[in-house]
Design a protein around this motif. Structure first.
Motif, PDB file in Angstrom:
ATOM      1  N   SER A 259       0.814  -1.284   0.151  1.00 41.79           N
ATOM      2  CA  SER A 259      -0.024  -0.083   0.084  1.00 41.79           C
ATOM      3  C   SER A 259       0.840   1.158  -0.093  1.00 41.79           C
ATOM      4  N   ASP A 260       1.901   1.271   0.709  1.00 40.10           N
ATOM      5  CA  ASP A 260       2.886   2.239   0.679  1.00 40.10           C
ATOM      6  C   ASP A 260       3.456   2.645  -0.594  1.00 40.10           C
ATOM      7  N   ILE A 261       3.885   1.545  -1.317  1.00 39.37           N
ATOM      8  CA  ILE A 261       4.557   1.718  -2.586  1.00 39.37           C
ATOM      9  C   ILE A 261       3.411   2.281  -3.411  1.00 39.37           C
ATOM     10  N   GLY A 262       2.149   1.734  -3.335  1.00 40.29           N
ATOM     11  CA  GLY A 262       1.017   2.371  -4.078  1.00 40.29           C
ATOM     12  C   GLY A 262       0.782   3.842  -3.804  1.00 40.29           C
ATOM     13  N   LEU A 263       0.722   4.158  -2.796  1.00 35.97           N
ATOM     14  CA  LEU A 263       0.874   5.713  -2.193  1.00 35.97           C
ATOM     15  C   LEU A 263       1.814   6.470  -2.974  1.00 35.97           C
ATOM     16  N   ILE A 264       3.235   5.996  -2.828  1.00 39.42           N
ATOM     17  CA  ILE A 264       4.290   6.560  -3.335  1.00 39.42           C
ATOM     18  C   ILE A 264       4.129   6.684  -4.932  1.00 39.42           C
ATOM     19  N   TYR A 265       3.890   5.567  -5.720  1.00 39.88           N
ATOM     20  CA  TYR A 265       3.398   5.420  -7.102  1.00 39.88           C
ATOM     21  C   TYR A 265       2.380   6.205  -7.715  1.00 39.88           C
ATOM     22  N   LEU A 266       1.235   6.505  -6.834  1.00 41.57           N
ATOM     23  CA  LEU A 266       0.171   7.170  -7.324  1.00 41.57           C
ATOM     24  C   LEU A 266       0.642   8.580  -7.430  1.00 41.57           C
ATOM     25  N   VAL A 267       1.504   9.261  -6.285  1.00 35.79           N
ATOM     26  CA  VAL A 267       1.520  10.785  -6.224  1.00 35.79           C
ATOM     27  C   VAL A 267       2.815  10.958  -7.326  1.00 35.79           C
ATOM     28  N   PHE A 268       3.718  10.040  -7.633  1.00 35.16           N
ATOM     29  CA  PHE A 268       4.802   9.932  -8.455  1.00 35.16           C
ATOM     30  C   PHE A 268       4.165  10.204 -10.069  1.00 35.16           C
ATOM     31  N   VAL A 269       3.066   9.379 -10.177  1.00 40.46           N
ATOM     32  CA  VAL A 269       2.574   9.173 -11.701  1.00 40.46           C
ATOM     33  C   VAL A 269       1.636  10.494 -11.803  1.00 40.46           C
TER      34      VAL A 269
ATOM     35  N   LEU B 184      12.745   4.131 -11.336  1.00 39.17           N
ATOM     36  CA  LEU B 184      12.067   3.680  -9.839  1.00 39.17           C
ATOM     37  C   LEU B 184      13.090   4.027  -8.677  1.00 39.17           C
ATOM     38  N   LEU B 185      14.133   3.929  -9.219  1.00 42.28           N
ATOM     39  CA  LEU B 185      15.400   4.254  -8.013  1.00 42.28           C
ATOM     40  C   LEU B 185      15.367   5.611  -7.763  1.00 42.28           C
ATOM     41  N   ALA B 186      15.090   6.454  -8.619  1.00 38.24           N
ATOM     42  CA  ALA B 186      14.792   7.833  -8.548  1.00 38.24           C
ATOM     43  C   ALA B 186      13.788   8.383  -7.505  1.00 38.24           C
ATOM     44  N   VAL B 187      12.898   7.452  -7.561  1.00 35.67           N
ATOM     45  CA  VAL B 187      11.469   7.735  -7.036  1.00 35.67           C
ATOM     46  C   VAL B 187      11.682   7.362  -5.524  1.00 35.67           C
ATOM     47  N   PHE B 188      12.232   6.134  -5.183  1.00 32.70           N
ATOM     48  CA  PHE B 188      12.220   5.796  -3.900  1.00 32.70           C
ATOM     49  C   PHE B 188      13.520   6.437  -3.048  1.00 32.70           C
ATOM     50  N   LEU B 189      14.611   6.881  -4.036  1.00 39.99           N
ATOM     51  CA  LEU B 189      15.551   7.650  -3.224  1.00 39.99           C
ATOM     52  C   LEU B 189      15.209   9.107  -2.745  1.00 39.99           C
ATOM     53  N   ALA B 190      14.374   9.665  -3.680  1.00 41.49           N
ATOM     54  CA  ALA B 190      13.677  10.988  -3.281  1.00 41.49           C
ATOM     55  C   ALA B 190      12.508  10.715  -1.946  1.00 41.49           C
ATOM     56  N   ALA B 191      12.158   9.595  -1.943  1.00 37.65           N
ATOM     57  CA  ALA B 191      11.294   9.247  -0.866  1.00 37.65           C
ATOM     58  C   ALA B 191      11.884   9.187   0.510  1.00 37.65           C
TER      59      ALA B 191
ATOM     60  N   GLU C 115       5.556   3.980 -20.499  1.00 36.92           N
ATOM     61  CA  GLU C 115       4.450   3.219 -20.443  1.00 36.92           C
ATOM     62  C   GLU C 115       4.495   2.257 -19.313  1.00 36.92           C
ATOM     63  N   LYS C 116       5.844   1.688 -19.263  1.00 40.12           N
ATOM     64  CA  LYS C 116       6.025   0.600 -18.534  1.00 40.12           C
ATOM     65  C   LYS C 116       6.046   1.016 -16.885  1.00 40.12           C
ATOM     66  N   VAL C 117       6.544   1.976 -16.610  1.00 38.39           N
ATOM     67  CA  VAL C 117       6.449   2.632 -15.325  1.00 38.39           C
ATOM     68  C   VAL C 117       5.121   2.835 -14.848  1.00 38.39           C
ATOM     69  N   VAL C 118       4.314   3.442 -15.819  1.00 38.69           N
ATOM     70  CA  VAL C 118       2.653   3.694 -15.438  1.00 38.69           C
ATOM     71  C   VAL C 118       2.284   2.257 -15.393  1.00 38.69           C
ATOM     72  N   PHE C 119       2.336   1.339 -16.334  1.00 38.91           N
ATOM     73  CA  PHE C 119       1.926  -0.044 -16.333  1.00 38.91           C
ATOM     74  C   PHE C 119       1.864  -0.805 -15.078  1.00 38.91           C
ATOM     75  N   VAL C 120       3.326  -0.605 -14.539  1.00 37.44           N
ATOM     76  CA  VAL C 120       3.551  -1.315 -13.060  1.00 37.44           C
ATOM     77  C   VAL C 120       2.453  -1.026 -12.055  1.00 37.44           C
ATOM     78  N   GLY C 121       2.641   0.313 -11.973  1.00 35.07           N
ATOM     79  CA  GLY C 121       2.025   1.092 -10.977  1.00 35.07           C
ATOM     80  C   GLY C 121       0.265   0.511 -11.100  1.00 35.07           C
ATOM     81  N   SER C 122      -0.107   1.082 -12.102  1.00 36.71           N
ATOM     82  CA  SER C 122      -1.606   0.864 -12.432  1.00 36.71           C
ATOM     83  C   SER C 122      -2.066  -0.461 -12.311  1.00 36.71           C
ATOM     84  N   VAL C 123      -1.451  -1.598 -12.457  1.00 30.97           N
ATOM     85  CA  VAL C 123      -1.828  -2.756 -12.486  1.00 30.97           C
ATOM     86  C   VAL C 123      -1.830  -3.436 -11.113  1.00 30.97           C
TER      87      VAL C 123
END
Length: 708
Positions: free
Chosen positions: A76-86, A234-241, A273-281
């Motif tokens: 869920s936390d990954i989804g939260l980060i992914y949602l705001v990142f997207v 992905l690394l950039a997202v989680f490093l920033a978090a 497309e791949k970044v958004v796909f992994v998060g959205s599915v």
């Protein structure tokens, strides 16, 4: 006795779920797969179904899931980060730059007025200043859920729409920064708060500037390695978090800033497309389900207090957004239709609002009653906003036409096109080879050009590998057959055999080397999870090619085509580029072309007449010797109208466009996709390159034509 058995069975089920984490994960996958489909069929957003599933499966329902589970909390936390990142990744920076000052102005109105309104509501209900300001900031941000509707109406370039799109960057950043300060203020003193704000400004500059530079450098050095680019993002997202938490602010702030930082680096391509796909599915749906687990339905029946709070929040949001749009109308001199469109566009609250609400609840700033009320607000506005936009935007003035930047094919003289055009035909697939060569021959006769049959032999690192030798022999046989067929059609032919590490990359590179201005490929169906995740050859060519790509599914010989239908959604010159391709084929066969525009059933007769005149003017600017027939149909379903009209035609030429996912990656179905599945006649889908300026078909790079 039966009641006791039911209780025992429920306890046994709960024990199995607690001991075997794979069981609830399997249930999650079933929910993520089935529920969004069911809700989209009743015209409700997919995330509404996921939140509802969380309510049913959580403490307010069957009590099968518990948010205390470490694995569930992590996902869920990954989804939260992914949602705001997207959300940051989907911000249209180009639209923001087009009307920067007015976007900032409307963004300021949309931020300040709703924030003040929400703060007052919080104070009325007895919340402290910190919590009340956070509630107000939840009103500020918004999501462009109605963007596909505007795109279908052809009004995306309307200034009011552009300003509203551009303003999202200001409202989203503002809402998240207020969240960061409010959460931090509960843990530190006033002096430390000043220090935190200084750290926050420094951190934001490092992310926006540093990650942008690092992304450009890494993407430049990585070449075509999409896997490494995907991992870098992905690394950039989680490093920033992690960095955000290190300085004491919420991780979702860093995720959004990274989305903005890599926005232009990623662009519209296979990596995004791949970044958004992994998060959205996977991750984002799990976050929505987890949010549903937190909703406690019993709080709504404890008294009128929660219902009153929900009522004030909903009315306050709708009213404050209306006032913000009204101020923009008065200052920027927009008409009422434009003002109402800005209002309806700024109503939906989804990604940023959801994320900030959940963070506020987890940190104790927002009670459960506010969480429940904000979820109701999100469900209402995400439904009401697009509905209002579909009713209002119909009357908006059409997008301004873009003038052609170069003469069309029909205007060029044979002696000019002889040296200017080269038609490249892919012979990789024997099943589509014959008809593709015939199309190439038709185009070659029109442009007095030569045909280059192209075969790609894929190879690894070893040039003496048996697999390469077999591939070369097969390619030579296909080339010989294509050359014979081309010459029998009376066209000059020069076959080309290329060794490359990938089929799609070979096509794109060969087309660029031949200075192609059109690539035509045979139909390739997308199947399986791997195809969805990694794409197929057509996707890769679309993303990497420098010129338009036509994907064909021909059920009969192109020489038999007599009637061609070209549906256009947006009344702009680039959307009429398929008309030029259709006209070239029609002139070769003495066929007839019909340009079809489907407008909303509620469109007035005067508006239809205006659309017809506008479309006629645009078509006339293409300089076609035999102008096509123009037809406008008023219908509530675009796809059904085109399907009915297509029954009388041999070929349909469709624009191939990818959907913009403004709601955190949850995709909306595309008209072209639906038509491709249901049309029984021949189809050509024309896709535009992602990184080229606007212009007319086959004139963007006026040297060659490649048909693959």
């Amino acid at each position: 006795m039966e009641r006791i058995s039911e209780v025992l069975a429920l306890e046994q089920t709960t024990q199995v779920l607690d001991k075997e984490p794979i069981v609830p994960f399997a249930i999650l996958l079933v929910v993520i797969l089935v529920v969004p489909i069911l809700f989209e069929r009743v015209r409700l957003p997919a995330f509404v179904g996921l939140i509802f599933s969380g309510v049913v499966l959580g403490p307010s329902g069957w009590n099968l899931f518990h948010t205390e589970s470490p694995i569930f909390s992590l996902l869920s936390d990954i989804g939260l980060i992914y949602l705001v990142f997207v959300a940051g990744l989907e911000v249209d920076l180009e639209r923001f730059r087009q009307r920067k000052k007015r976007s900032l102005g409307f963004g300021l109105f949309s931020f300040i007025i709703p924030t003040i309104t929400g703060t007052l509501i919080g104070r009325i209900f007895g919340f402290g200043w910190n919590s009340s300001i956070l509630i107000g900031s939840l009103f500020a941000s918004y999501n462009l859920l109605a963007y596909p509707i505007l795109n279908r109406f052809g009004v995306v370039n309307n200034e009011a729409v552009t300003v509203t799109i551009g303003a999202t960057i200001f409202t989203n950043i503002g809402a998240l920064l207020v969240l960061a300060v409010c959460v931090a203020k509960t843990q530190i003193g006033s002096f430390s708060l000043v220090k935190l704000i200084a750290l926050l400004i420094t951190y934001s500059i490092i992310i926006l500037v540093g990650f942008d530079w690092a992304g450009k450098e890494f993407f430049r050095r990585s070449g075509d390695d999409e896997g490494n680019k995907f991992l870098f993002v992905l690394l950039a997202v989680f490093l920033a978090a992690v960095g955000a938490q290190f300085i004491g602010i919420e991780k979702i702030v860093g995720a959004f800033l990274v989305g903005l930082a890599v926005n232009e680096v990623v662009g519209e391509g296979p990596v995004k497309e791949k970044v958004v796909f992994v998060g959205s599915v996977l991750f984002i749906p799990i976050f929505f389900i987890d949010l549903g687990l937190l909703i406690n339905l019993s709080t709504f029946f404890r008294g009128l207090g929660v219902l009153k709070l929900t009522f004030f929040i909903v009315i306050g949001l709708i009213t404050s957004k209306f006032i913000a749009a009204l101020l923009a109308k008065l200052i920027y001199q927009y008409n009422w239709q434009e003002m109402l469109t800005m209002w309806s566009l700024s109503l939906p609250q989804v990604s940023t609002t959801l994320a900030a609400t959940l963070v506020g609840y987890r940190t104790g700033l927002l009670p459960l009653e506010v969480l429940n009320s904000i979820v109701i607000l999100i469900l209402l506005t995400s439904t009401l906003g697009p509905l209002l936009t579909s009713q209002i935007a119909v009357a908006l003035p059409s997008s301004p036409a873009l003038e052609p930047t170069a003469p069309s094919l029909s205007e060029q003289k044979p002696e000019e096109t002889h040296s200017a055009f080269t038609i490249v035909v892919s012979v990789q697939n024997p099943q589509t080879q014959q008809y593709l060569v015939e199309i190439a021959a038709l185009l070659a006769r029109q442009t007095n050009s030569r045909i280059v049959p192209l075969a790609i032999a894929t190879a690894g690192t070893q040039m003496d590998a048996p697999q390469l030798e077999a591939s070369l022999q097969k390619s030579e046989r296909l080339l010989a057959k294509a050359t014979t067929q081309s010459r029998s059609l009376g066209v000059q032919t020069e076959p080309l055999l290329r060794i490359d590490d990938a089929f799609a990359a070979g096509i794109s590179r060969a087309a660029r080397e031949q200075k192609a201005s059109l690539i035509v490929m045979g139909w390739g169906k997308r199947t399986g999870l791997r195809a969805r995740l990694f794409g197929n050859a057509i996707d890769t060519v679309l993303w990497t090619s420098h010129c338009p790509v036509a994907v064909t599914r021909l059920v009969d010989s192109p020489k038999k085509i007599q009637r061609i239908l070209v549906p256009v959604e947006n009344l702009t010159t680039p959307s009429l580029q398929p008309v030029q391709l259709a006209q070239m084929l029609a002139e070769a066969n003495q066929a007839q072309v019909t340009v079809l525009n489907v407008c909303d059933r509620r469109t007035s007769s005067s508006k239809i007449a205006s659309k017809r005149s506008h479309l006629f003017l645009l078509v006339s600017k293409l300089g076609l010797p035999n102008p096509p027939e123009i037809q406008i149909i008023a219908h509530e379903n675009v796809a059904q109208a085109i399907l009915q009209a297509a029954r009388l035609y041999d070929l349909v030429v469709l624009p191939f466009t990818r959907n913009r996912t403004s709601s955190g990656g949850l995709a909306i179905s595309d008209v072209t996709t639906q038509l491709a599945r249901q049309l029984t006649c021949s189809i050509i889908m024309l896709g535009e390159p992602q990184r080229t300026p606007t212009g007319t078909l086959l004139t963007r790079v006026p040297n060659t034509t490649a048909v693959v």
